[in-house]
Design a protein around this motif. Structure first.
Motif, mmCIF file in Angstrom:
data_model
loop_
_atom_site.group_PDB
_atom_site.id
_atom_site.type_symbol
_atom_site.label_atom_id
_atom_site.label_comp_id
_atom_site.label_asym_id
_atom_site.label_seq_id
_atom_site.Cartn_x
_atom_site.Cartn_y
_atom_site.Cartn_z
ATOM 1 N N PHE A 56 35.238 -7.406 46.115
ATOM 2 C CA PHE A 56 35.695 -6.415 46.728
ATOM 3 C C PHE A 56 35.689 -5.162 46.704
ATOM 4 N N LYS A 57 34.699 -4.174 46.287
ATOM 5 C CA LYS A 57 34.328 -3.329 46.267
ATOM 6 C C LYS A 57 34.286 -2.817 47.524
ATOM 7 N N ASP A 58 34.467 -0.838 47.754
ATOM 8 C CA ASP A 58 34.921 -0.646 49.452
ATOM 9 C C ASP A 58 35.035 -1.022 50.140
ATOM 10 N N LYS A 59 35.965 -2.422 49.859
ATOM 11 C CA LYS A 59 36.886 -3.035 50.403
ATOM 12 C C LYS A 59 37.783 -2.125 50.962
ATOM 13 N N PRO A 60 38.813 -2.221 52.226
ATOM 14 C CA PRO A 60 40.245 -1.503 52.690
ATOM 15 C C PRO A 60 41.564 -2.871 52.301
ATOM 16 N N PRO A 61 42.474 -1.736 53.065
ATOM 17 C CA PRO A 61 43.437 -3.220 51.961
ATOM 18 C C PRO A 61 43.967 -3.381 53.665
ATOM 19 N N VAL A 62 44.443 -4.594 52.801
ATOM 20 C CA VAL A 62 44.815 -5.720 54.114
ATOM 21 C C VAL A 62 46.426 -5.608 55.001
ATOM 22 N N ASN A 63 46.803 -4.740 54.086
ATOM 23 C CA ASN A 63 48.721 -4.774 53.576
ATOM 24 C C ASN A 63 48.986 -4.012 55.460
ATOM 25 N N PRO A 107 34.430 0.123 37.356
ATOM 26 C CA PRO A 107 33.139 0.193 37.675
ATOM 27 C C PRO A 107 33.360 -0.119 38.736
ATOM 28 N N SER A 108 33.751 -1.251 39.360
ATOM 29 C CA SER A 108 33.325 -2.276 40.432
ATOM 30 C C SER A 108 32.489 -2.773 41.063
ATOM 31 N N CYS A 109 31.127 -2.831 40.087
ATOM 32 C CA CYS A 109 29.712 -2.326 40.750
ATOM 33 C C CYS A 109 29.355 -3.446 39.843
ATOM 34 N N VAL A 116 44.207 -15.546 27.777
ATOM 35 C CA VAL A 116 44.505 -14.969 28.059
ATOM 36 C C VAL A 116 43.546 -13.371 27.901
ATOM 37 N N ALA A 117 42.391 -13.590 26.809
ATOM 38 C CA ALA A 117 41.244 -12.665 27.094
ATOM 39 C C ALA A 117 40.705 -12.839 28.568
ATOM 40 N N VAL A 118 40.540 -13.995 28.688
ATOM 41 C CA VAL A 118 39.432 -14.224 29.574
ATOM 42 C C VAL A 118 39.977 -13.891 30.700
ATOM 43 N N LEU A 119 41.760 -13.741 31.076
ATOM 44 C CA LEU A 119 42.385 -13.425 32.309
ATOM 45 C C LEU A 119 41.866 -11.744 32.537
ATOM 46 N N ILE A 120 42.297 -11.484 31.436
ATOM 47 C CA ILE A 120 42.361 -9.573 30.997
ATOM 48 C C ILE A 120 40.913 -9.113 31.801
ATOM 49 N N THR A 121 39.297 -9.333 30.907
ATOM 50 C CA THR A 121 38.318 -9.547 31.226
ATOM 51 C C THR A 121 37.963 -9.778 32.677
ATOM 52 N N LYS A 122 38.165 -11.478 32.982
ATOM 53 C CA LYS A 122 37.838 -11.292 34.843
ATOM 54 C C LYS A 122 38.546 -10.619 35.077
ATOM 55 N N ALA A 123 39.657 -9.934 35.293
ATOM 56 C CA ALA A 123 40.604 -8.669 36.420
ATOM 57 C C ALA A 123 39.519 -7.436 36.292
ATOM 58 N N LEU A 124 38.745 -7.376 35.126
ATOM 59 C CA LEU A 124 37.979 -6.134 35.004
ATOM 60 C C LEU A 124 36.467 -5.958 35.602
ATOM 61 N N ILE A 125 35.813 -6.919 35.370
ATOM 62 C CA ILE A 125 34.444 -6.813 35.461
ATOM 63 C C ILE A 125 34.384 -8.222 37.110
ATOM 64 N N GLU A 126 34.584 -9.393 36.779
ATOM 65 C CA GLU A 126 34.849 -10.218 38.184
ATOM 66 C C GLU A 126 34.736 -9.887 39.231
ATOM 67 N N LEU A 160 32.311 -4.646 30.127
ATOM 68 C CA LEU A 160 33.433 -3.732 31.636
ATOM 69 C C LEU A 160 32.292 -2.449 31.134
ATOM 70 N N GLU A 161 32.114 -1.857 29.989
ATOM 71 C CA GLU A 161 31.099 -0.548 30.211
ATOM 72 C C GLU A 161 29.479 -1.130 30.030
ATOM 73 N N ALA A 162 29.390 -2.149 29.808
ATOM 74 C CA ALA A 162 28.260 -2.489 30.080
ATOM 75 C C ALA A 162 27.992 -2.368 31.337
ATOM 76 N N GLN A 163 28.686 -3.111 32.725
ATOM 77 C CA GLN A 163 29.513 -2.803 33.804
ATOM 78 C C GLN A 163 28.679 -1.300 34.069
ATOM 79 N N ARG A 164 29.680 -0.928 34.033
ATOM 80 C CA ARG A 164 29.432 0.675 34.574
ATOM 81 C C ARG A 164 28.280 0.883 34.485
#
Length: 934
Positions: free
Chosen positions: A160-167, A503-505, A145-155, A128-132
C-alpha cells in the motif's frame, strides 16, 4: 573455492556502528520496537551495517583497481564514510544516503543483488533493514507472533505504498494532501483506532470512574491515571489473622517537591484487625515495605512470614488484593488520593464475559508466578483489564467492516483475492485490522496485574522490562481511557509512528517455518540471522501472553497462523530443561536442531557471500581437573557458545571474521545491577574447504598464541567493553580452530569445541597477565594486592614482602597516594577516599593505578565531561589507565565482585566520548591564542 572478500571480512568502522547501535536503544518515537515488543531485538544500525558490508567487496578483492595497500586503505575509508552515514538514526529514511549505499551494493553484485533471508526473524530487524537497502527481504520463524511482527514491517507496507487513506475524514482532503510510503495506511490505523477507543469507552467507560478530589486539591473530580493495589494474604498468627498487605514500597512519588507516599493504618478495634491506607505528601516518616528477599512482615502484628506461607495461600486461591492509592490527573500534574471504597467495590465486582482460560506452563524459562497460584493466563489480569482487552478485541471485526466499506467507496476493488497477494479492499481491511490487533496486544503489556508503579517517573511501567514474567506484590492498574501511559490511544499512537517510518519499498515475504526444515527450492541467498540464545529466552512460553489476544482478534484473518490454541513449542529451538526433562537432553536437542538449521542455511546460501550469525550469550562454567597431558587446569567455558559453535562446525562452516557489535545501553534495567553482556558478537562464516587439513593440539595452541594476542589488541583498540572481551575473543580464537578439519588430541581423538573454548580463555588470561609488564611497579603491586584483598585490610608484613618482589616499597606506595598503612595493617584506598583537589601536574609519583581510580571517580561524580578535563591533563598515561581497566575487570569478574567490575567496564565504555571531549579541551588554548593574534 575462490571468492571475493567482502568488507565485513576485513575491516569495519566499528566505533561508529557501535555508537549508533547503543544510541538506538534510547529512541522510542518511530522505532520498530514500538510497533510491538519482541525480546532481544537487534539494533537496526548494526543490521544495516552488517548487510551492507556482507555484500560490498573489500578493495583487496580488486588488485587491478587498487594495486597498493595505500589505495586499498583509501577506498576502505570511502566505504567507511558511507557506512557512518548509513547507520545514523537521523538518516534512516534519507533517500540520498540509501541510494548511495544501494549503488555500492549493485556495483559489487554485478547489478544483481541476492535476496536476504533470516530463518530466525524474531522482531524482524534483519529483513526490515534488507528491505531498506533495496533488497528483496525474506524471513521465517516458528513463532506466529514473530511472523506477524515481521509481516507488519516488511510484507504489508509495500503493498500500500504511497496510497492515500480511505477514511471519510482524509478523503475530504485528498486534493490538498500527498501520502508517501506507509503514511496513508498509518493515518487509517490512527483514525479507526480512535473510533475503536471511543466506541470501547461508550461500552465500558463506566468501569473507569473519575475520583473525587480532597479540598487541598480544590475539590471536584479528576480523571484517574492508575489504581495502585497491594496483594494480600491472611496472617498465620492466630492472634492476628488480618489480611496482611504485601507491599514492596510505599513510595508514590520521589520527585523533588512532589513527594508522596502511603501510610498503612491498623484498626485493631476490629477482629481480625483491618489495615487501611492513607496517602501522605511531603517528607514524612516513610514506612518500610512489608516484603523483602527473606519474606513478608505482617503490618498488623509484626510477625515475620515466610514465602512458603505466601505461596501456599496463593496456591489455595486465598491471595486477594486491596486498593492502596489512586493516582489522578489534576491541572497537568499527578495527584495522589487515598482509596475510595466505591472504586474498590466497582473493580472487584466487574465480571468479564470472556477470559483467556489457557494454562501457563507448569515450569518454564523466565516464569516465577506459578508458585503463587497463578496458573492460567487469566490470572495475570484483573477482571476489569480482561473486560477492556476483550472489548477492544471484539471491536476489531467491526472496524474491519468499516474499513472495507470505506475502501470500496474510495475506489478499491472489492474482490475475494487472498490478502497475502492482493491490494483490494479486503486486503486493506485485513491490513488495518492487523495493526489495530497488534495495538491491543501491545496494550496488554501495560494492562495486566504485574505492572509496577514507577515512583521516579510517576507512571505505570510495562511488564516485560525483563525477558520474564515475575511476581509483583504491589501493582498498578492503568486507566485505558486516561490519555496517559496505559491508554489504548497512546499505545496505538506509538505504533502508528513506527508504521509511518517503515521502508515500504520492494518486496517482503515472511512465513511460519521451522528453521530445521528450510526449503532448498530457493538458493543463492544472503543468509544473516540471529538464532535463539540457548536457554536465555523462553520465546514461545513468553509470547503466549500476546498470542491469546492476537488470536482472538485476528484468528479469522490469519487462520493458518493462529491455528493452535497457544504458540507451538515442541520444536522451538531453545535449550529448555523443563521441556526436555534435563539439561543434558535440552543441550542435545538445541545442538542437533541448530546443526540441522545451519546445514540447511549452507545449502541455500550463495557460495559467493559470507553467512553472518549474531550471538550474545554469557553463561560460564568452570571445569576443574587434568587435561590430556596430565596437567591440572581450572578453565572457563560456555555451554551456550559451545553448542552454537559445535552446530556451525558440524555444518562445515569456518569462521572468517568476528565483530563485537554494541547492542545495549549501560542504563538498561539488567545492566544497572549486573555485568550483563552488552554486545552481540557477529560471526562471519564461509563453507570450510574440503581440502582443509587436520592438525595437532600443540600446533593449534602455537597458532592460537601467535594470532589471538594481536586480535585482542585490535579489539582493545576498538574499545571493546571489558564485559564483552571474553565473548569477543571467542571469534578470532575459533577462527583458528575452525580452519582445520580436525584438531587431534594426544590420544588421536578430535578436540571438543568445549576444550577449544577453554584454551581460548586461558590464552586471553595469559594475554591480560602479560600486559601487567607495561605497568609501573606500584601498579603491579596494587594489582596483586587487589586480587588478594580488594580494598580490605591485610598484614603489613605481607605487603612488605610483596613490595620487594615488585621492586617498590610500602612507604613509597603510601607516598604515592594509593595505600593506607596503620597499626600493622595496610589497605588500598577506596575511590571516595582520594583527594578531591588532586592534579597530575603536582604529583611527582603517579602510578597507573592512581590515574585509573581518579578517572573512574571523576567519571562517576562529574560525568564524561569532568573525566575529559582530567584526561586532557594526563596525556599518554590515560591510555595506560584504560588498559589497566581491562585487567581489573578480569580480576573482578573472576572473583564475583560485580559492583567493582562495573566501575572498570564503565570507564572503557565511556572512553570514546571522554577522549573526544579531552581532544576538544586541548584545542581550546590554541584557538584562544589564535583569536588574540588576530
Amino acid at each position: 573455492m575462490t571468492y571475493r572478500k567482502k568488507l565485513i571480512e576485513v575491516a569495519l568502522p566499528l566505533e561508529a556502528i557501535n555508537q549508533e547501535s547503543a544510541r538506538e536503544k534510547s529512541i522510542r518515537h518511530g522505532h520498530p520496537s514500538t510497533l510491538h515488543l519482541w525480546w532481544a531485538r537487534r539494533p537496526l544500525a548494526a543490521c544495516r551495517a552488517v548487510l551492507f558490508s556482507s555484500l560490498v567487496d573489500d578493495p583487496s578483492s580488486h588488485p587491478d583497481k587498487f594495486p597498493t595497500e595505500e589505495e586499498q586503505e583509501k577506498e576502505r575509508e570511502r566505504l567507511f564514510g558511507i557506512i557512518e552515514r548509513l547507520v545514523k538514526w537521523d538518516n534512516i529514511n534519507n533517500q540520498d544516503v540509501l541510494a548511495e549505499a544501494r549503488a555500492e551494493i549493485l556495483k559489487s553484485t554485478d547489478g544483481n543483488p541476492p535476496p536476504v533471508y533470516d530463518p530466525f526473524c524474531g522482531g524482524g530487524s534483519i529483513p526490515l533493514e534488507a528491505q531498506r537497502l533495496g533488497l528483496e527481504a525474506h524471513g521465517s520463524d516458528l513463532n506466529p507472533v514473530a511472523v506477524l511482527i515481521t509481516k507488519a514491517l516488511i510484507e504489508i507496507p509495500p503493498k500500500f505504498k504511497d496510497k492515500p487513506p480511505v477514511n471519510p475524514e482524509a478523503q475530504k482532503k485528498l486534493k490538498t494532501s500527498r501520502w508517501y510510503g506507509a503514511q496513508g495506511l498509518a493515518e487509517d490505523v490512527r483514525y479507526y483506532g480512535k473510533w475503536m477507543r471511543d466506541e470501547a469507552e461508550k461500552q465500558i467507560g463506566h468501569l473507569y470512574p473519575k475520583v473525587k478530589l480532597p479540598q487541598e486539591y480544590g475539590g471536584g473530580e479528576a480523571t484517574v491515571i492508575a489504581w495502585l493495589w497491594a496483594r494480600t494474604v491472611k496472617c498465620p498468627n492466630p492472634a492476628c489473622g488480618c489480611q496482611m498487605p504485601l507491599v514492596r514500597s510505599f513510595k508514590l512519588s520521589t520527585k523533588k517537591g512532589k513527594e508522596a507516599w502511603v501510610k498503612p493504618v491498623v484498626d485493631r478495634s476490629q477482629q481480625p484487625p483491618l489495615v487501611r491506607f492513607e496517602v501522605k505528601t511531603g517528607n514524612g516518616k516513610l514506612p518500610d515495605g512489608s516484603m523483602s528477599r527473606k519474606g513478608a512482615t505482617c503490618i498488623g502484628c509484626g510477625l515475620p512470614v515466610s514465602f512458603d506461607h505466601v505461596r501456599s495461600e496463593g496456591k489455595a486461591g486465598r491471595m486477594s488484593s486491596q486498593l492502596m492509592a489512586i493516582v489522578a490527573e489534576c491541572k497537568h500534574q499527578r495527584v495522589y488520593v487515598s482509596p475510595h471504597e466505591k472504586h474498590e467495590v466497582l473493580a472487584k465486582s466487574t465480571k468479564p464475559e470472556w477470559e483467556p482460560e489457557t494454562d501457563l506452563p507448569e515450569q518454564a524459562l523466565g516464569f516465577r508466578v506459578q508458585r503463587y497460584g497463578m496458573t492460567r493466563h487469566s490470572d495475570l489480569f484483573t477482571p476489569r483489564q480482561m473486560v477492556a482487552l476483550a472489548t477492544l478485541s471484539n471491536l476489531v471485526s467491526q472496524v474491519w467492516e468499516l474499513v472495507r466499506r470505506d475502501a470500496v467507496a474510495s475506489g478499491m476493488p472489492d474482490t475475494d483475492t487472498p490478502h497475502t497477494t492482493s491490494t483490494n479492499a479486503v486486503a486493506y481491511a485485513d491490513a488495518v485490522a492487523t495493526y489495530l490487533a497488534m495495538g491491543i496486544s501491545r496494550l496488554s503489556d501495560m494492562c495486566n496485574s504485574l505492572c509496577m508503579w514507577e515512583n521516579t517517573k510517576t507512571q505505570v511501567r510495562h511488564l516485560f522490562t525483563r525477558q520474564a514474567i515475575s511476581m509483583l506484590w504491589d501493582f498498578a492498574e492503568p486507566n485505558v481511557f486516561a490519555e496517559a501511559a496505559g491508554d489504548f490511544g497512546v499505545s496505538l499512537g506509538n505504533l502508528v509512528k513506527a508504521l509511518e517510518r517503515t521502508p515500504s519499498c520492494g518486496q517482503g515475504f515472511v512465513k511460519q517455518l521451522d528453521a530445521t526444515n528450510l526449503s532448498q527450492q530457493t538458493t543463492h541467498l544472503l543468509v544473516s540471522t540471529d538464532p535463539p540464545y540457548y536457554d536465555a529466552v523462553g520465546y514461545a512460553d513468553l509470547s503466549d501472553f500476546f498470542y491469546i489476544w492476537l488470536r482472538r482478534s485476528l484468528g479469522k484473518i490469519y487462520p493458518d497462523l493462529f491455528s493452535t490454541v497457544l504458540v507451538p513449542k515442541t520444536q522451538e529451538l531453545i535449550a529448555n530443561p523443563f521441556r526436555h526433562g534435563s539439561r543434558e537432553k535440552a543441550q542435545q536437542f538445541f545442538e542437533e536442531g541448530l546443526g540441522k538449521a545451519f546445514v540447511r542455511m549452507r545449502k541455500v546460501q550463495s557460495p559467493d557471500l559470507p553467512l553472518t550469525v549474531y550471538y550474545a550469550f554469557k553463561q560460564s562454567e568452570t571445569d576443574e581437573g587434568e587435561d590430556t597431558n596430565g596437567k591440572y587446569i581450572s578453565a572457563i567455558a560456555s555451554t551456550g557458545w559451545e553448542t552454537m559453535l559445535e552446530a556451525l562446525l558440524q555444518a562445515n562452516f569456518s569462521i572468517t571474521g568476528t565483530w563485537p557489535m554494541r547492542t545495549e545501553l549501560g542504563n538498561r534495567m539488567r545492566g544497572q545491577a549486573s555485568n550483563a553482556l552488552a554486545s552481540s558478537i557477529i560471526l562471519v562464516c564461509r563453507p570450510r574447504p574440503e581440502s582443509a587439513p587436520s592438525t595437532t593440539r600443540r600446533q593449534f595452541l602455537t597458532a592460537l598464541k601467535r594470532e589471538l594476542p594481536e586480535a585482542l589488541k585490535t579489539l582493545q583498540q576498538g574499545n571493546i567493553a571489558p564485559v564483552d572481551l571474553a565473548q569477543a575473543s571467542i571469534g578470532p580464537g575459533m577462527a583458528v580452530f575452525s580452519r582445520y578439519a580436525k584438531v587431534l588430541e594426544a590420544d588421536g581423538t578430535p578436540m571438543r569445541v568445549r576444550t577449544a573454548l577453554q584454551l581460548i580463555n586461558q590464552t586471553l588470561d595469559e594475554f591480560l597477565t602479560e600486559q601487567e609488564g607495561e605497568f609501573d611497579a606500584d601498579t603491579r603491586w596494587a594489582l596483586t594486592w587487589f586480587e588478594q584483598h580488594q580494598f580490605d585490610e591485610g598484614k603489613y608484613g605481607d605487603a612488605e614482602t610483596l613490595s620487594k618482589a615488585k621492586n617498590t616499597s610500602v612507604t613509597g606506595l603510601v607516598n604515592s597516594g594509593i595505600l593506607n598503612a596503620k597499626g600493622g595493617k595496610v589497605r588500598l584506598l577506596r575511590r571516595n577516599e582520594l583527594p578531591d583537589n588532586w592534579t597530575p601536574e603536582q604529583d611527582d609519583r603517579t602510578p597507573n593505578w592512581e590515574v585509573a581510580q581518579h578517572l573512574i571517580w571523576t567519571l562517576d561524580q562529574k560525568g564524561e565531561s569532568g573525566a575529559s578535563v582530567l584526561l586532557s591533563k594526563l596525556g599518554d598515561r590515560g591510555e595506560v589507565a584504560r588498559d589497566l581497566a581491562y585487567r581489573l575487570y578480569s580480576i573482578c569478574d573472576r572473583k564475583g565482585w560485580t559492583q567493582e567490575a562495573i566501575a572498570y567496564n564503565s570507564l572503557v565504555i565511556s572512553w570514546p566520548e571522554i577522549s573526544r571531549l579531552a581532544a576538544e579541551e586541548q584545542k581550546q588554548p590554541t584557538a584562544i591564542q589564535g583569536e588574540l593574534l588576530l
